[in-house]
Scaffold this motif. Structure first.
Motif, PDB file in Angstrom:
ATOM      1  N   ARG A  40      -1.463  -4.560 -12.733  1.00 21.15           N
ATOM      2  CA  ARG A  40      -2.641  -3.816 -13.247  1.00 21.15           C
ATOM      3  C   ARG A  40      -3.391  -5.015 -14.365  1.00 21.15           C
ATOM      4  N   ASN A  49       0.229  -7.569  -5.654  1.00 22.76           N
ATOM      5  CA  ASN A  49      -0.728  -8.313  -5.719  1.00 22.76           C
ATOM      6  C   ASN A  49      -0.012  -9.703  -6.310  1.00 22.76           C
ATOM      7  N   SER A 101       4.115  -0.045  -5.666  1.00 20.09           N
ATOM      8  CA  SER A 101       3.225  -0.396  -4.606  1.00 20.09           C
ATOM      9  C   SER A 101       1.971  -0.808  -5.375  1.00 20.09           C
ATOM     10  N   GLY A 102       0.978  -1.518  -4.444  1.00 24.42           N
ATOM     11  CA  GLY A 102      -0.175  -2.234  -5.119  1.00 24.42           C
ATOM     12  C   GLY A 102       0.130  -3.653  -5.276  1.00 24.42           C
ATOM     13  N   LEU A 119       0.899  -1.291   0.038  1.00 27.56           N
ATOM     14  CA  LEU A 119      -0.070   0.062   0.009  1.00 27.56           C
ATOM     15  C   LEU A 119       0.831   1.299   0.176  1.00 27.56           C
ATOM     16  N   TYR A 120       0.683   2.131  -1.220  1.00 23.65           N
ATOM     17  CA  TYR A 120       1.540   3.248  -1.308  1.00 23.65           C
ATOM     18  C   TYR A 120       1.169   4.249  -0.110  1.00 23.65           C
TER      19      TYR A 120
END
Length: 130
Positions: free
Chosen positions: A122, A95, A92-93, A69-70
């Motif tokens: 993404r 998954n 970040s982000g 999490l940024y």
């Protein structure tokens, strides 16, 4: 060429994602480690611990930090390692598709792996249009 991968996450996230990656790819082509930051952790202590892990992972080609999490403490600690002389890129982000994409392009240099990580993260998001 071998970039180290360091997952910087909140509690229990990083190790779970590494475990899931092992399910898909039993032999990971890059060294991957996780630093999970508990809610009560002292950021300075965690920064020292994280720097040690990052230096262990860096075999000369840098460290790709994948943060959950940024702007949260794990990501901020990861970003702060650059000031300690650690060659890194941070995305970040986090998954599972992001990590798997990085592992599938393990021969790429650090800057390119950062772009691959973002694209993989993404690209792994889909909406059911039922």
């Amino acid at each position: 060429m071998s970039v180290g991968v360091l997952l910087m996450t909140h509690e229990a996230v990083g190790k779970a994602i590494i475990s899931a990656a092992h399910h898909v790819m039993p032999k990971l082509p890059l060294q991957v480690a996780a630093v999970e930051v508990p809610p009560s952790a002292d950021p300075d202590v965690m920064r020292t611990l994280t720097a040690h892990h990052a230096r262990d992972l860096d075999k000369g080609d840098g460290v790709l930090i994948l943060a959950d999490l940024y702007g949260a403490t794990p990501c901020n600690i990861g970003l702060s390692l650059g000031a300690l002389g650690i060659h890194l890129r941070c995305v970040s982000g986090l998954n599972l598709p992001m990590l798997l994409r990085v592992l599938n392009y393990s021969e790429k240099p650090l800057d390119e792996l950062a772009e691959i990580a973002a694209s993989g993260g993404r690209g792994g998001i889909f909406i059911d249009h039922a």
